[in-house]
Design an enzyme around this catalytic site. Structure first.
Site, PDB file in Angstrom:
ATOM      1  N   CYS A   1      -2.974   8.144   4.243  1.00 60.35           N
ATOM      2  CA  CYS A   1      -2.527   7.585   2.927  1.00 60.35           C
ATOM      3  C   CYS A   1      -3.954   8.295   2.141  1.00 60.35           C
ATOM      4  O   CYS A   1      -3.669   8.151   0.825  1.00 60.35           O
ATOM      5  CB  CYS A   1      -2.748   6.026   2.694  1.00 60.35           C
ATOM      6  SG  CYS A   1      -2.530   5.247   4.436  1.00 60.35           S
TER       7      CYS A   1
ATOM      8  N   GLU B   1       0.995  -0.980   0.019  1.00 59.79           N
ATOM      9  CA  GLU B   1      -0.006   0.029  -0.103  1.00 59.79           C
ATOM     10  C   GLU B   1       0.934   1.008  -0.076  1.00 59.79           C
ATOM     11  O   GLU B   1       1.539   1.504   1.104  1.00 59.79           O
ATOM     12  CB  GLU B   1      -1.082   0.138   1.110  1.00 59.79           C
ATOM     13  CG  GLU B   1      -2.218   0.689   1.134  1.00 59.79           C
ATOM     14  CD  GLU B   1      -1.973   1.989   2.022  1.00 59.79           C
ATOM     15  OE1 GLU B   1      -1.416   2.987   1.157  1.00 59.79           O
ATOM     16  OE2 GLU B   1      -2.313   2.302   2.975  1.00 59.79           O
TER      17      GLU B   1
END
Lengths: 526, 526
Positions: free
Chosen positions: B295, B258
């Protein structure tokens, strides 16, 4: 003139082809008359562009039209059955009966129809709805074409056009760019004609299926790493697979590979005693059917010695000795078999029965059984584990289950592993010793049967840890699981109801689709 | 003496450490007193060996004991809450309230308990039974430890010990080798103590959880490509992620990443007219909360100009201008923000509000809004798409939906994409233009809300096409979906009933587990 490629919704000549080739009839060794082009980058690039546009078109067409298309294709193949069987037989040397007509072609149309049913049913998208959070997700198509590279050994069932990966990719809503296997371009052309004809009137974009007969390795790597591509499905040799994988990985593109497997079979002493000769006969058939040219051929048989060993070995050797030479796919397979035999000899194994290239026209090989004691295998297990494609198997004799376990511990990832054990319970302790490493290293674990039958079942796994495949969580055979390879997880967070895909709206779009709603699998509407 | 590592079932000093380091208090800029070791290969290798053995032990322990362990760990974290919050605050500069105490810690214990419930329920293994073919399959553990690399921005929820990837990997039956993030080793040590203490009496192997504080990049690459490893889960920067991915891919090992996302938000003219200032306020909060160190922070806001543009812009600028400086995680984040600003300036963007390192002790930054017209963005979309970690966002003004669509078409893979649109239907045409590329490129699509809240829901997708993640079919947040990353598909072909795992026997082992039996999802026994 070389054959035409199928690009961007129509048949046309290859642009600036890098050359052309002719398939070879492996039974005669002679080239067949027709020429096929080796496409260069302009063909690939145009296919990528048209494929990306077709991805949008398929999304608009929806699952019912896609399912109808796959069913029309299955019917189209049945309508062309005799031509397909004749041509595939000439290009592969595989017999019409039972292989091509009664086994592989029905399997292929069955796969297409199973994929169609799964597509229409829609449960495969795993629609998940969290009503409290108003968060909904499902699997959806990748948004770009799937490149399918077919192997040389299944001209119908794994053909890049109409085979298993094709069916799975299309049923999941993706266009396909098929890279035909150069073993059987004429067969692929027949399949491509059926696939293209079925597109007419289907409501699917005309570029949903595109076909190239050959590309250079360099253009293959460019294809699998291209930004417009959705994913790649490759079935074939480890060397070719790893070359494509490296390129795709570097670009962050999905690639699924089915590459290499020894499919070890462990035969325990109680099974030898109870039914050694029958087991030998089953294993021989598994090693030699289709000239041994199966991904699941047992390349390694580990015999745990006991009172029944000699009878088993005698029966196995006799079966190999009695086997006639079979036509193999080509000079490359023959060369690989000879290299495999030479490698085994160099490692200290000895020929136990059969084997060797046979006289006669074309490419023929007699099924071969080699033999080595476990102690020697364990001295260099990596070298003994190089797959030889074709009817060559290595028998390893182990003194006891512990020695067999050392072999199991040394194995790379496998498509299958099998254990033959006694019905009377006398092998249960040995089974318990062997099972953990085999379960860990193999995608499919079998008891008391040989691995070559790969049923198209929702519970099948035709995959396994690397290098058997590129991802141990996926299978290339089995509907609907095989479809999930070609899908992205897509969540909708507070997206307005009229903007949701039908599968995620409150009403169940088919009334029969399974959905996971607030933790319960249900077919009810919300 | 540097802190002890947790390897092979116990705390011990690092063997031949490559050095040591101290975390820094980002609010003061001063190093904290405690030293932590940089492990070298002997520690990693011992952890791999012990982890491989622990994998077998976890298989024997079974799902109920694993679930009990995860619940005990959640309780253990609650018992240590104040120490954890105090320490995490010092190592990250994140506020105790509401962030650490009321938001992140409950989220972390909630994840552990959801993973425990899924583990006990067992439906996540997707047990599939084909009674006719006697073929059964399920997801099973990988057979080796999972290496978890945690990011710097979530000291609890994404910690390599006790965070989301940890919970998913353990619940799926795998041991974890945690590579702590060097931002907060003291926090990780507290979590590791809780994780180790909870192992006592759990029935799980003592090496089910192992913890290293730091390793060299080279040893990290050796770890992720090691034959004994099951898989890697990495959350962090694109650069570090790609380095690990390259090593893992080459070895054929699973790696989930990720990495990088701009999380574009498109604001349509009708929404601007209906509620421009409210949208501006929501977006500002999404950009600046947690000092923008999420994120899913919107790094790109695309405004489709219309009558409400000016009011929206005025409100957004005012919010950024009024924002105080916030402590960021460290000198590296500050440097990255300054480099991001310089890059934007070099590309022709201009500062619209806020921004810049702020005075005071430690590392502080004022949220920054930059601005550029769409025409300039489209001249070099790749350069404009480099993620800047922290509270820096770029506003792009587009003349019309078509220009906004060109921006959408130019985007790489994203974790999220959002569209703000009018309630009165006036944006529906523009929505239809923008949705296809955003749906294709993003893991989660939002309507009329900012992306920073990531609910732990079965329908969540915290993932997306590369480079947002390494595989678009998986999510790193959301139980049970996140668990399936750490599992292999395992088929049993004619395996005798008493040798099957409980989930695949005829009787439903819990009475409540969902299984796909002959095509129907059911909780019934066969």
């Amino acid at each position: 003139m070389p054959a035409q490629v199928l690009v961007a919704g129509g048949w046309r000549e290859a642009r600036l082809p890098a050359g052309s080739f002719r398939p070879v009839d492996p039974a005669s060794g002679e080239p067949l008359p027709e020429e096929f082009p080796i496409s260069s980058w302009p063909d690939v690039e145009e296919a990528l562009q048209a494929g990306a546009e077709a991805a949008d078109g398929l999304l608009g067409a929806g699952p019912d039209r896609i399912a109808g298309y796959l069913e029309a294709l299955a019917a189209g193949l049945e309508g062309r059955a005799e031509a397909l069987i004749e041509r595939a037989g000439r290009e592969t040397g595989l017999p019409a009966e039972p292989r091509l007509r009664s086994s592989e072609l029905p399997r292929t149309t069955g796969q297409l129809r199973q994929a169609a049913a799964a597509c229409r049913d829609r449960s495969w998208v795993r629609a998940t709805i969290d009503t409290k959070a108003d968060l909904r997700s499902k699997l959806g198509p990748l948004g770009g074409p799937v490149a399918v590279f077919g192997p040389n050994n299944f001209p119908f069932a794994f053909n890049a056009v109409g085979g298993g990966d094709f069916a799975a990719a299309v049923a999941a809503g993706n266009p396909v760019i098929a890279k035909a296997n150069p073993q059987y371009p004429g067969t692929t052309r027949l399949l491509a004609e059926a696939a293209f004809d079925a597109l007419a009137g289907s409501g699917l974009p005309a570029a949903a299926v595109q076909v190239l007969y050959h590309v250079s390795p360099e253009d293959g790597r460019k294809l699998v790493s291209h930004p417009r591509l959705g994913a790649t499905a490759f079935t074939g040799s480890r060397q070719a697979g790893l070359g494509l994988k490296e390129a795709a990985d570097r670009a962050g593109k999905l690639i699924y590979l089915e590459m290499s497997s020894l499919n070890p079979v462990f035969v325990l002493p109680g099974a030898l005693r109870e039914r050694g000769p029958e087991a030998a006969s089953e294993l021989f058939a598994s090693c030699a059917t289709g000239a041994g040219q199966f991904c699941t051929k047992p390349g390694l048989i580990v015999l745990v010695e006991g009172p029944g060993s000699e009878a088993f070995l005698t029966a196995l050797r006799a079966a190999f000795e009695a086997a006639p030479a079979a036509v193999v796919l080509g000079a490359g397979v023959l060369k690989g078999l000879e290299a495999g035999a030479a490698r085994l000899r160099g490692l200290g194994a000895e020929r136990a029965a059969g084997g060797g290239a046979a006289a006669g026209p074309g490419f023929r090989f007699r099924p071969a059984l080699w033999r080595v004691p476990a102690s020697r295998f364990l001295a260099d297990p990596a070298a003994f584990q190089i797959e030889t494609f074709g009817a060559l198997s290595l028998l390893v004799t182990a003194r006891d289950p512990a020695e067999a376990r050392s072999i199991a511990d040394s194995l790379e990832g496998q498509l299958t592993a099998a254990i033959y054990s006694a019905v009377d319970g006398s092998d249960d302790a040995a089974y318990a010793v062997l099972e953990p490493p085999l379960r860990r290293q193999a995608g499919r674990l079998l008891n008391d049967r040989a691995p070559t039958g790969v049923a198209v079942s929702p519970a099948m796994n035709h995959g396994g840890p690397f290098p058997a495949s590129g991802h141990p969580g996926f299978t290339s055979v089995g509907i609907p699981a095989a479809m999930t390879r070609f899908a992205a997880l897509q969540a909708y967070d507070h997206v307005r109801p009229d903007r949701l895909p039908p599968e995620l709206r409150n009403g169940n779009p088919t009334g029969a689709m399974w959905r996971l709603v607030d933790g319960e699998w249900t077919r009810r509407s919300i």
